[in-house]
Structure formats: structure tokens, C-alpha cells
Design an enzyme around this catalytic site. Structure first.
Site, PDB file in Angstrom:
ATOM      1  N   PRO A 150       0.798  -1.233   0.000  1.00  0.00           N
ATOM      2  CA  PRO A 150       0.000   0.000   0.000  1.00  0.00           C
ATOM      3  C   PRO A 150       0.829   1.281   0.000  1.00  0.00           C
ATOM      4  O   PRO A 150       0.808   2.066   0.961  1.00  0.00           O
ATOM      5  CB  PRO A 150      -0.825  -0.139   1.282  1.00  0.00           C
ATOM      6  CG  PRO A 150       0.070  -0.917   2.208  1.00  0.00           C
ATOM      7  CD  PRO A 150       0.794  -1.902   1.323  1.00  0.00           C
ATOM      8  N   CYS A 151       1.514   1.535  -1.104  1.00  0.00           N
ATOM      9  CA  CYS A 151       2.308   2.758  -1.198  1.00  0.00           C
ATOM     10  C   CYS A 151       1.428   4.006  -1.207  1.00  0.00           C
ATOM     11  O   CYS A 151       1.929   5.108  -0.972  1.00  0.00           O
ATOM     12  CB  CYS A 151       3.195   2.715  -2.438  1.00  0.00           C
ATOM     13  SG  CYS A 151       2.305   2.456  -3.994  1.00  0.00           S
ATOM     14  N   HIS A 152       0.114   3.833  -1.440  1.00  0.00           N
ATOM     15  CA  HIS A 152      -0.782   4.998  -1.397  1.00  0.00           C
ATOM     16  C   HIS A 152      -0.908   5.560   0.018  1.00  0.00           C
ATOM     17  O   HIS A 152      -1.394   6.676   0.197  1.00  0.00           O
ATOM     18  CB  HIS A 152      -2.167   4.632  -1.944  1.00  0.00           C
ATOM     19  CG  HIS A 152      -2.873   3.578  -1.164  1.00  0.00           C
ATOM     20  ND1 HIS A 152      -2.625   2.234  -1.335  1.00  0.00           N
ATOM     21  CD2 HIS A 152      -3.837   3.646  -0.197  1.00  0.00           C
ATOM     22  CE1 HIS A 152      -3.395   1.535  -0.519  1.00  0.00           C
ATOM     23  NE2 HIS A 152      -4.139   2.371   0.180  1.00  0.00           N
TER      24      HIS A 152
END
Length: 248
Positions: A150-152
Site C-alpha cells: 500500500p504505497c498509497h
């Protein structure tokens, strides 16, 4: 889709190549629904290797990984819930080809819980490279498996969400759906508040930490820096682990 010459050569063999050989050479791919729309996902015998939105999936995959693609009848077990939640469960990822630095950045991003965000500087501190904030951003931008890692959930310190492989609007949508109050984060950042502390627990947190969200207004104190919070007698939260001041 252009026929891959390797697959053409295998098809010309006198006998069918063993399935195990194909799985070592080629990748499978499938289109699946996701919170931001339909995605194309490629996976190998080692796990999910690539998640892509929009056109040009096959070409982008071949340029990046150099493997031919074969259509899959169904997605690998666990893929759909992992895309929805960001929790892998038993789903494996194929991160071969990434540098040790890139892998460490992505592993740190996996630590961020759903509904929370961390600044890029936090990732840099977590991997022991506090001065490598720009390089962290580059590594996150090349995340081959967004949503699954989850780089967001990594955002700018000024309250803006920052760049994202699927675009900033998609990043905002994902964070809001996960329960992040982006308006509050932006408002606090506008007041130069990057940490919230509780005078009942003596703990200072990032604003989206679930512990910070429980602090009542009467006992909440905002700080511009972790150093300020420490000087006022607060200790860093053991859950969100603030360990690096965001740029003032």
C-alpha cells in the site's frame, strides 16, 4: 496482443512442454476488479509480480520483466481480497529484480495500517536511511504491485497526498475509502501541526494513528516537530513509531 517468439518456439516443439517449464519461463495474467476499477495483474510461479491499470499492460510488463505472458483462467487464490484490503494473507509476491533498497522501502510501506498514513521521511527513517527521502519517493513510484503493497498510504508532510502510480485522484479515493480524514490532515498541516499528543497518556503520535484519533480535544496537544513534543515530556507512540521529524 503480439505473439511472443518464445511461446511460438515452444508451440513448435514435437511434444507439449511440461507445465512446470512454462510456469518458470512465462507469467500468467488476468483482469480483475479493484477499488479503483479494473486492473491487469501478472503473476509467476513465485507470486504476483505486476499490477497495472489502463492500456499497454502487456508491453509494459515485457519491457520491465522480459517474460512472455499467458492468459489465466482465474486469478490466484487470495488476490481479490488482498486488492480490496491491502492485507496479503497467504498471497505471495514476486519481487525479484528489485534492489535491496527498493525492497526495504516496500517492506516498510507494508507496515502502515489501513486508515493511516505516514510521511516519506518516516519510510526513510524506518529503513535506516533518513536522508534518502527523495529516493524513497522514487522507489514507491516504481512499486510493481500497488494496492498489494500500500504505497498509497505514504503522503507528503504538507498534508497533500502526493504522486501515485495510478494518479493522485485515485490515491485520495483509496485513502478516503480506508477512513483517512484527509481534510483534517490538511488542516493540521496548514497550522504546522504534524504530531498530536495526549496529556493523559504522555504519548505523541502521527495524526492518523488510531491512538491519536482517540485523544479528546481537552487533552490534545499539537506539535510542529517530534523534538518539540519530546521537550514537552512526551514519548513517541509505540504503535505508529514516529522517529523522524517531517520538514518544518
Amino acid at each position: 496482443m503480439t505473439q511472443d517468439p518464445l511461446l511460438t518456439g515452444l508451440a513448435a516443439l514435437a511434444v507439449e512442454p511440461p507445465e512446470s517449464l512454462l510456469e518458470r519461463i512465462a507469467a500468467r495474467w488476468v483482469r480483475v476488479p479493484a477499488p479503483i476499477g479494473e486492473l491487469a495483474v501478472a503473476y509467476t510461479d513465485q507470486g504476483v509480480a505486476y499490477v497495472h491499470a489502463g492500456e499497454g499492460f502487456a508491453q509494459a510488463f515485457r519491457e520491465r520483466f522480459g517474460r512472455p505472458l499467458l492468459p489465466a483462467a482465474r486469478p490466484p487464490a487470495g488476490l481479490l481480497p488482498a486488492l480490496r484490503t491491502g492485507r496479503l494473507g497467504g498471497l505471495r509476491l514476486d519481487l525479484r529484480g528489485l534492489s535491496p533498497f527498493q525492497r526495504s522501502v516496500l517492506e516498510a510501506a507494508r507496515e502502515i495500517p489501513r486508515g493511516e498514513v505516514r510521511p516519506y521521511a518516516w519510510i526513510a527513517a524506518r529503513i535506516g536511511r533518513p536522508r534518502a527521502v527523495r529516493a524513497v519517493g522514487t522507489a514507491l513510484g516504481r512499486n510493481p504491485v500497488p494496492l498489494l503493497i500500500p504505497c498509497h498510504r505514504v503522503t507528503r508532510s504538507d498534508g497533500m497526498v502526493g504522486d501515485y502510480v495510478f494518479g493522485s485522484p485515485a490515491k485520495e479515493r483509496l485513502l478516503i475509502e480506508e477512513g483517512v480524514d484527509l481534510e483534517r490532515v490538511r488542516a493540521l498541516a496548514g497550522e504546522r501541526v504534524f504530531y498530536l499528543a495526549s496529556d493523559t497518556t504522555g504519548v505523541v503520535c502521527f495524526p492518523t494513528c488510531h491512538n491519536a484519533r482517540r485523544i479528546t480535544a481537552a487533552h490534545r496537544h499539537g506539535f510542529r516537530s517530534l523534538a518539540q513534543a519530546r521537550a514537552a515530556g512526551y514519548r513517541p507512540c509505540r504503535t505508529c513509531r514516529p522517529a523522524q521529524d517531517v520538514p518544518a
